[in-house]
Design a protein around this motif. Structure first.
Motif, short mmCIF file in Angstrom:
data_model
loop_
_atom_site.label_atom_id
_atom_site.label_comp_id
_atom_site.label_asym_id
_atom_site.label_seq_id
_atom_site.Cartn_x
_atom_site.Cartn_y
_atom_site.Cartn_z
N ARG A 154 0.84 -1.21 0.00
CA ARG A 154 0.00 0.00 0.00
C ARG A 154 0.87 1.26 0.00
O ARG A 154 0.59 2.23 -0.70
N GLU A 155 1.93 1.22 0.78
CA GLU A 155 2.84 2.36 0.84
C GLU A 155 3.49 2.60 -0.53
O GLU A 155 3.61 3.75 -0.99
N GLY A 156 3.90 1.51 -1.19
CA GLY A 156 4.52 1.65 -2.51
C GLY A 156 3.57 2.19 -3.54
O GLY A 156 3.94 3.03 -4.38
N ALA A 157 2.31 1.71 -3.52
CA ALA A 157 1.31 2.19 -4.47
C ALA A 157 1.04 3.68 -4.27
O ALA A 157 0.87 4.43 -5.25
N ALA A 158 1.02 4.12 -3.01
CA ALA A 158 0.74 5.52 -2.73
C ALA A 158 1.89 6.43 -3.17
O ALA A 158 1.67 7.59 -3.55
N ALA A 159 3.12 5.90 -3.13
CA ALA A 159 4.29 6.72 -3.47
C ALA A 159 4.68 6.62 -4.93
O ALA A 159 5.57 7.36 -5.38
N ARG A 160 4.03 5.76 -5.70
CA ARG A 160 4.47 5.50 -7.08
C ARG A 160 4.40 6.74 -7.96
O ARG A 160 5.33 7.03 -8.72
N ALA A 161 3.32 7.47 -7.87
CA ALA A 161 3.16 8.66 -8.73
C ALA A 161 4.26 9.68 -8.47
O ALA A 161 4.83 10.26 -9.40
N SER A 162 4.58 9.92 -7.20
CA SER A 162 5.62 10.90 -6.89
C SER A 162 6.99 10.41 -7.32
O SER A 162 7.84 11.21 -7.75
N GLY A 209 12.76 -17.36 -12.85
CA GLY A 209 11.84 -17.83 -11.82
C GLY A 209 11.54 -16.79 -10.77
O GLY A 209 10.54 -16.90 -10.04
N VAL A 210 12.38 -15.77 -10.66
CA VAL A 210 12.18 -14.70 -9.68
C VAL A 210 11.16 -13.71 -10.22
O VAL A 210 11.21 -13.32 -11.39
N ARG A 211 10.22 -13.32 -9.38
CA ARG A 211 9.25 -12.29 -9.75
C ARG A 211 9.67 -10.96 -9.12
O ARG A 211 9.99 -10.91 -7.94
N LEU A 212 9.67 -9.92 -9.92
CA LEU A 212 10.07 -8.61 -9.44
C LEU A 212 8.87 -7.80 -9.01
O LEU A 212 7.80 -7.87 -9.62
N ASP A 213 9.06 -7.02 -7.96
CA ASP A 213 8.07 -6.01 -7.59
C ASP A 213 7.91 -5.05 -8.76
O ASP A 213 8.87 -4.79 -9.50
N CYS A 214 6.72 -4.51 -8.94
CA CYS A 214 6.47 -3.67 -10.12
C CYS A 214 7.32 -2.40 -10.13
O CYS A 214 7.51 -1.79 -11.19
N ASP A 215 7.84 -1.99 -8.97
CA ASP A 215 8.70 -0.81 -8.91
C ASP A 215 10.18 -1.18 -8.73
O ASP A 215 11.00 -0.32 -8.40
N SER A 251 6.77 -10.38 -14.91
CA SER A 251 7.00 -9.33 -13.91
C SER A 251 7.88 -8.21 -14.45
O SER A 251 7.75 -7.06 -14.03
N VAL A 252 8.78 -8.54 -15.37
CA VAL A 252 9.62 -7.51 -15.99
C VAL A 252 8.77 -6.61 -16.88
O VAL A 252 8.91 -5.38 -16.87
N ASP A 253 7.87 -7.20 -17.65
CA ASP A 253 7.01 -6.41 -18.53
C ASP A 253 6.08 -5.47 -17.76
O ASP A 253 5.60 -4.48 -18.31
N ALA A 254 5.83 -5.80 -16.48
CA ALA A 254 4.92 -4.99 -15.66
C ALA A 254 5.63 -3.88 -14.89
O ALA A 254 5.02 -3.23 -14.04
N GLN A 255 6.91 -3.64 -15.17
CA GLN A 255 7.67 -2.62 -14.43
C GLN A 255 7.12 -1.22 -14.68
O GLN A 255 6.73 -0.87 -15.79
N SER A 256 7.12 -0.43 -13.61
CA SER A 256 6.61 0.95 -13.70
C SER A 256 7.64 1.88 -14.32
O SER A 256 7.28 2.97 -14.78
#
Length: 245
Positions: free
Chosen positions: A28-36, A102-108, A68-73
């Motif tokens: 939730r914290e990451g989603a809120a800070a993504r735009a900034s 095999g590793v999934r990356l966080d979107c950020d 997960s790479v294709d979904a990077q912000s």
């Protein structure tokens, strides 16, 4: 007195949030800070180019990582084939990221990993924290790594499954699939900086913890050279404190 401390510790354990709750709060914290964070890119002193390489593995493992790479912000990055070699025009302004199949990356993940290179011209490499992801998508067994330690890397004690290296540091570098510790050590030569990004950005598949490889063997000491070691524990009758040790 010892019983009071044991009760307090037990109460803390019962009321502490679970790992799943902690992960949800961080998401939730990451989603809120993504735009900034995305807006901040325009103010970076440098804007490195980013290329991402996925390590060798089974088709399904590579596919999971690629999703997960294709979904990077992070905008403006490209995925390169295994064994990518930078051209003469790609050097200090290009950051190469390697992620194990095999590793999934966080979107950020890519956004956070390239950030140290944008602000520190001496940054040559970066690594992050990681955890384990089971088939149901539940996260567990986090690895919270330390700040850069050459001695720890030489002993094979880091072994990250997701690293970022400045492209001009790849000449003569060892294969990341063999040892990411050796790769980081190679990048850190000549006093270059290695950044630790204190965020869980990589989620390894269940049971896929990498075993570190000692880069430099421990020195052989003669019996006369071995130091005497004394351990002083100033915690008499405090089993609640000693249990942490």
């Amino acid at each position: 007195k010892g019983a009071e401390f044991r009760f307090a510790r037990l109460f803390d354990d019962i009321t502490a949030p679970s790992n799943q709750e902690w992960c949800a709060a961080r998401e939730r914290e990451g989603a809120a800070a993504r735009a900034s964070l995305l807006a901040e890119i325009e103010t970076w002193p440098r804007r490195p180019k980013v290329v991402i390489e996925i390590g060798d593995g089974s088709a399904s493992a590579v596919q999971n990582t690629r999703a997960s790479v294709d979904a990077q912000s992070l905008p403006d990055f490209r995925v390169v084939a295994a064994g990518w070699v930078p051209s003469a025009s790609e050097g200090i302004d290009t950051v190469w990221m390697w992620v194990a199949a095999g590793v999934r990356l966080d979107c950020d993940a890519a956004l956070h990993m390239v950030r140290p290179f944008a602000f520190d011209p001496n940054a040559a490499a970066a690594y992050c924290d990681e955890d384990e992801l089971d088939r149901r998508g539940r996260r567990s067994r986090p690895i919270f790594r330390t700040a850069w330690s050459r001695a720890l890397a030489e002993d094979g004690g880091l072994t990250p499954m997701f690293v970022a290296i400045r492209a001009d540091r790849l000449a003569g570098a060892p294969d990341a699939s063999d040892s990411t510790d050796a790769l980081l050590l190679h990048a850190a030569n000549e006093g270059a900086a290695v950044a630790h990004v204190p965020r869980v950005l990589a989620h390894r598949p269940s049971g896929a913890v990498r075993r570190g490889t000692r880069v430099r063997p421990a020195p052989a000491l003669e019996p006369s050279d071995r130091p005497e070691i004394s351990v002083v524990i100033p915690s008499r009758d405090r089993a609640d404190l000693l249990s942490e040790c």
